[in-house]
Each structure stands twice: as structure tokens, then as C-alpha cells.
Motif scaffolding. Structure first.
Motif: not given
Length: 600
Positions: A382, A385-391, A453, A457, A460
Motif C-alpha cells: 500500500y 495507493n491513496t485517494w490523493g494519489d488517484f485524484l 475515472v 483506474a 493504475r
């Protein structure tokens, strides 16, 4: 993370805490000290598309367990002795000092010369390494070897991952761990079973590795010590031969092996199965610390850490994040001094078979005492692997798409906005400022409509495929895939040639999570793990191009696992397309058949 090209596959796009405490009291750590009995885990299949639903449903069997697991209570008192039941207490002990798991992405060497390290062969390891240092008379059987043998008989890789994680946490139920403890609390599981991890890795394995493999100081092995508040790394140049490595160990240095999965088939298997449970890269380090010594300063890491005590004993102290901005840290910390720390939330001596978990941002330190060495493996996962990295990946693309598609994002700023916006106007009550801020909020809210999105995804997932270890195959998977074909060289020529797929052949993917369909530049590519190296990113990402007329069939295969699909039922325009897709995947080692192929 890779950036998305402008023409990202249109077909795929459519489908798609706590406050600071200067003197924290020991609290909130979860301690399990229960007799261990194995439990079965309940797993439920994901919902499938309409074509998948038409296949014969097979519910995963679930069995009731007779294991007794006490609830993890909420005590907030001070230190107490560890009971036989579950408690939330800390065992105060003197003097600490740390072992530092290097971040997952940084722990793995770039290049390994040794034959085991370079091996990319698939299959269950033929030998489970691990000599019994603590008890040479202990039989070959152990809880680890039994669970690995059990995994070999489970047909679904999803269920294998769930079963191994259940075993790793036992007797703590995984659903309780994820719901109440993951990313929140330090957890100690005491087992009173010194043989629990036997066969995973040992000091004998390390010694054998130093003698037979090309282990390099700095690349694969670090020698470090922590004396009088100062850490030293004493890596000589070149290969870590036994004489050099053991001399450093004798001088009080801890030895940190950065990529055990590159050398150990069992560690490879262990991580390759668990990475499917986490949906994130699983890395590991092994730490060997001499008696009465310490190797690393107090620090926190940017990974979720599972510490498996393999040999000897080690005193650990774990502390909550000191500040809100250290909770679930995105980067590892510098070294701390003892003056930087408050009271530990958990203080304990790990014995062989014990498990310690702590989230990223939790400060930790450890040391050997009482004339006994320590060997432990830290499993890390992990990282970033966070919401922040995704956004971070989604929002720039959303702004770009919004500017292209919505005229409101292309309208000019007010000519006079600098008269009321900016830090010097932050206290202004000017109504124009209020209107400007409202406009910003409206436009930001609209960005969600343009956010790609699913495409992010997929990117990633593509990165995860590249990060992943190659799969380890069960006997069944080897027998029913291309690896089980009887083709061989005999009497001067290849024999047993000619097995072919037909429209009646039933197939499914080799394992779940070994491949991902990604749209890039208006084309579709299937990225896969089966040709990855056991060394992090030693190979470039591997992929096959999937033609548009085969896209629906490829999606069906990916989503229907572990159910079988007739090649003739794949939604392609022609039999030729059905057979060419299935044959390409089978030959690459990505498909297995329901029954062995027959020679034609």
C-alpha cells in the motif's frame, strides 16, 4: 504513474484521526494472545456482466469455523501484562531501537545476477527452504507448509489469496481487521507457536544465499548499526561473500536483505499470492540483528507493515503519529531521537510465530536483548495507493477535458479580479470576491462530470501489473495450461506436437488479476504479469494488442473468472477471431483449459 495519451480507448471509457498528544498514554494497540486454530474464510464472487451471468453459477463454498476469536476490546488503561484473552494494552520495557522496513518500491534491487534471482519460471516451488535453527529436531511439517499445501488444492486464485491472508492474521478475522484496525491501529498477534513460519526463511537460507548467489552489498544487502543515537551503514563495495557479511554481523551490524523474493522460492510464492489480496504491490525485507544490538533509529514508513518474527526475540516499541500530517504518511520520515517520542502505544518482545502490524506513519524502533539474535521478515504494501494519489492523476485530465468540452471553462476571468483576489485581499468583504469564490466552487463541482475515472483506474492497474511478481502456479494450473503440454525433444525431433484449441474447448484465465485490458492511443492492450521478473521492474511492461473485434471476448474472459467459457461462445464476429484470441492467450500462458488438450 503513467500519463494517459490523448486518445485513451473510447470503448473502455464508455464502460465504464487523532490530535497531537505531547505525552500520549499507552493505548489503542490491539493484542491477540489466543490459541490458534485454522478457520475457513467466506468469499463472494463479484457480480458479472449479463453474458457472465448466463454461465453456470458456482457459489464459493463457505464453511463454519470452530475457531474461537475474542473481540478486540477498547481498554484505555496504562501498561498491563499480556493476558491469554484479547487485550488492548502495552508492556512497558526499557530501552528500544528500531528496525526499518525500506519502502516497498525502494526495497527491491534493480538487477540480480544469481540464477535464482533471475528465474522467471512459473510453478509451485519444488523446495520449501528453511532450516530449523531454533529446533533442529523439529519435523519437516509446519503450519506454513500445511497452508501452502492447502493452497495448491484451491482452484481459485482469489480464494487462495483470501485463505493465506486469513492464515497470516489468524486467529484475528480478516473482516474485523479491515473494518476496525487497517490503517488505524497497531496490532500484535501472539501465537505461542514457534514453528508457525518455519519454511519461509531462515538464517541457514541467508548463509546458503551468500555462498551460492550473486548478492551485492548496497544492492541486495545492507549492513547497519545504531550506536549512541547515531546510525551507520557499513557496506563495503562488491559482492557480499560470507566472510565479509558474517564479519560485519560479528561487529554488531544488522544485515538487511532487500529482495528475498528474488532468491527464495517460498518468499516469492508467499508475496505473489498475497499481492492479489491487497490489490497493491507486496514487497519484503529480511532483517537479521545480532544479540544485544540495534540497527536503525526510530522512524516511520510510507507502507503498511506486517512483521513476521522468524527466529530469536526482539523488543519493539510502536508510537502513534505525533501530528495529524504524519497520519498515513506518504513518505518515510528521517531518523528521530528519543527526545522526539512520547510513550509507546505498544511495547512488546516478539517471539517466533508472532505477528506485528502497524500502519504507515506509526513510529517504531526495535532492538535485540538478552544475548539472543533476531530474524524477522517485514511484508510491505500500500505504498502511494491513496485517494490523493488517484485524484492527482484524475484532476489534471478532468480540467483538460472540461476546457475542451465546456465553454464555461474557456470564458475569461474578470478584468478586475486582481483588485479583490489574492492573499492581500483575503480579509476583504468585497462582494466581487464572494462571487468569484462561488464561481470557482461551481466549476470545481462540474469537474466530476469530466473526470476519466475508469481510464485512470486502468492506468493504475497497468502500473500494478508491472509492479507485480510473476504468478506461482498450482499443480492444476500447470497441468491445464501451456506448461502442461507433453511436447518435448526425443530421438532427434520434437514429439507430442499438435494439441490445439477448438470451439468446444472450455477455458478461463490462468489466475485472477494477472492481466488488465487498457485503452491507449485509441488501441487496446492486454498487460500481463506472467513474464515479469522476481526483481522489481527488471523487465519492461509486457502486453499483447487486442483487436477491436475481440475486445468484448477479452472482457468476458477477464470478468468470468473462475467460471469456464466455451471458445465458441466468445462474442466475436467469426470463429477465426474466437480461435485466434484463445490460442494467442493460451500460448502466452494466460489461459487454462477445463481438461488437458488432446493431440490431434
Amino acid at each position: 504513474m503513467d500519463e494517459l495519451p490523448n486518445g485513451t480507448g473510447a470503448a473502455l471509457l464508455k464502460r465504464g484521526r487523532g490530535r497531537r498528544r505531547r505525552q500520549p498514554q499507552p493505548r489503542g494497540a490491539s493484542v491477540l494472545a489466543l490459541p490458534l486454530r485454522p478457520r475457513k474464510v467466506r468469499r463472494h464472487r463479484k457480480s458479472a456482466a449479463s453474458r457472465v451471468a448466463a454461465l453456470r453459477a458456482r457459489a464459493f463454498l463457505s464453511e463454519d469455523s470452530d475457531s474461537k476469536v475474542a473481540s478486540v476490546g477498547g481498554k484505555r488503561e496504562g501498561p498491563a501484562e499480556l493476558p491469554e484473552e484479547v487485550s488492548r494494552s502495552a508492556e512497558p520495557r526499557p530501552v528500544p531501537v528500531p528496525v526499518r522496513p525500506r519502502p516497498a518500491s525502494a526495497t527491491l534491487p534493480r538487477r540480480v545476477e544469481g540464477r535464482a534471482a533471475l528465474s522467471r519460471s512459473l510453478g509451485t516451488p519444488s523446495r520449501l527452504p528453511g532450516s530449523h535453527v531454533d529446533d533442529p529436531e523439529r519435523p519437516w511439517d509446519s503450519p506454513l507448509r500445511r497452508v501452502l499445501a492447502e493452497l495448491n488444492g484451491i482452484p481459485s486464485s482469489r480464494r487462495r489469496a483470501a485463505r493465506l491472508f486469513e492464515w497470516l492474521l489468524a486467529p484475528l478475522p480478516p473482516d474485523h481487521f479491515y473494518r476496525r484496525l487497517w490503517e488505524r491501529e497497531a496490532v500484535l498477534v501472539r501465537r505461542q507457536d514457534r514453528s508457525y513460519y518455519e519454511g519461509l526463511f531462515s538464517t541457514s537460507d541467508l548463509d546458503s544465499m551468500l555462498r551460492s548467489e550473486d548478492v551485492q552489498f548496497g544492492q541486495h544487502l545492507d549492513a547497519a548499526r545504531y550506536i549512541d543515537g547515531r546510525r551507520e551503514t557499513l557496506n563495503p563495495p562488491g559482492r557480499a561473500l560470507p566472510a565479509a557479511a558474517w564479519s560485519l554481523y560479528g561487529a554488531g551490524c544488522s544485515l538487511r536483505l532487500l529482495c528475498p523474493q528474488a532468491f527464495s522460492p517460498t518468499v516469492w510464492q508467499f508475496l505473489a499470492v498475497l499481492q492479489e489480496q491487497f490489490g497493491s504491490m507486496a514487497g519484503s525485507n529480511v532483517y537479521l540483528t545480532p544479540p544485544n544490538s540495534q540497527g536503525f533509529a526510530p522512524h516511520y514508513d510510507d507502507i503498511e507493515a506486517f512483521v513476521l518474527q522468524l527466529e530469536g526475540r526482539k523488543l519493539w516499541r510502536v508510537y502513534r503519529p505525533r501530528e495529524p500530517n504524519e497520519e498515513l504518511a506518504l513518505t518515510s520520515s528521517p531518523n528521530f531521537s528519543q527526545d522526539d517520542l512520547g510513550e509507546p502505544v505498544l511495547q512488546t518482545v516478539l517471539e517466533p510465530g508472532d505477528l506485528l502490524y502497524f500502519p504507515r506513519g506509526f513510529i517504531h524502533q526495535a532492538e535485540c536483548q538478552d544475548g539472543v539474535h533476531s530474524l524477522h521478515l517485514t511484508l510491505s504494501t500500500y505504498q502511494r495507493n491513496t485517494w490523493g494519489d488517484f485524484l492527482e492523476a484524475v484532476l489534471p485530465l478532468a480540467v483538460q477535458a472540461a476546457i475542451e468540452e465546456n465553454v464555461e471553462f474557456r470564458r475569461g476571468l474578470p478584468r478586475d479580479f486582481m483588485d479583490y483576489m489574492g492573499a492581500q485581499h483575503s480579509d476583504s468583504k468585497d462582494p466581487r470576491r464572494t462571487a468569484f469564490m462561488e464561481k470557482v466552487r461551481v466549476l470545481v463541482a462540474r469537474l466530476g462530470h469530466f473526470a476519466p475515472v475508469d481510464a485512470v483506474a486502468d492506468q493504475r492497474a497497468k502500473d500494478f501489473i508491472h509492479d507485480s511478481l510473476p504468478p506461482v502456479l498450482t499443480d492444476r494450473e500447470k497441468a491445464l495450461s501451456v506448461h502442461g503440454l507433453p511436447i518435448r525433444w526425443e530421438a532427434g525431433k520434437p514429439v507430442n506436437v499438435g494439441a490445439q484449441l477448438t470451439t468446444e474447448t472450455q477455458v478461463h484465465m490462468l489466475q485472477d488479476g494477472i492481466a488488465r485490458l487498457v485503452g491507449e492511443g485509441g488501441r487496446l492492450f492486454l498487460y500481463y504479469t506472467v513474464e515479469n521478473s522476481r526483481v522489481y521492474h527488471l523487465e519492461e511492461p509486457k502486453c499483447l494488442e487486442i483487436y477491436p473485434q475481440q475486445a468484448d471476448a477479452m472482457e468476458l474472459l477477464l470478468r468470468s473468472y473462475p467460471e469456464f467459457v466455451r471458445v465458441g461462445d466468445l462474442p466475436c464476429d467469426s470463429v477465426e477471431d474466437q480461435l485466434s484470441l484463445a490460442t494467442m492467450l493460451y500460448d502466452k500462458g494466460l489461459l487454462l483449459t477445463k481438461t488437458p488438450l488432446v493431440l490431434s
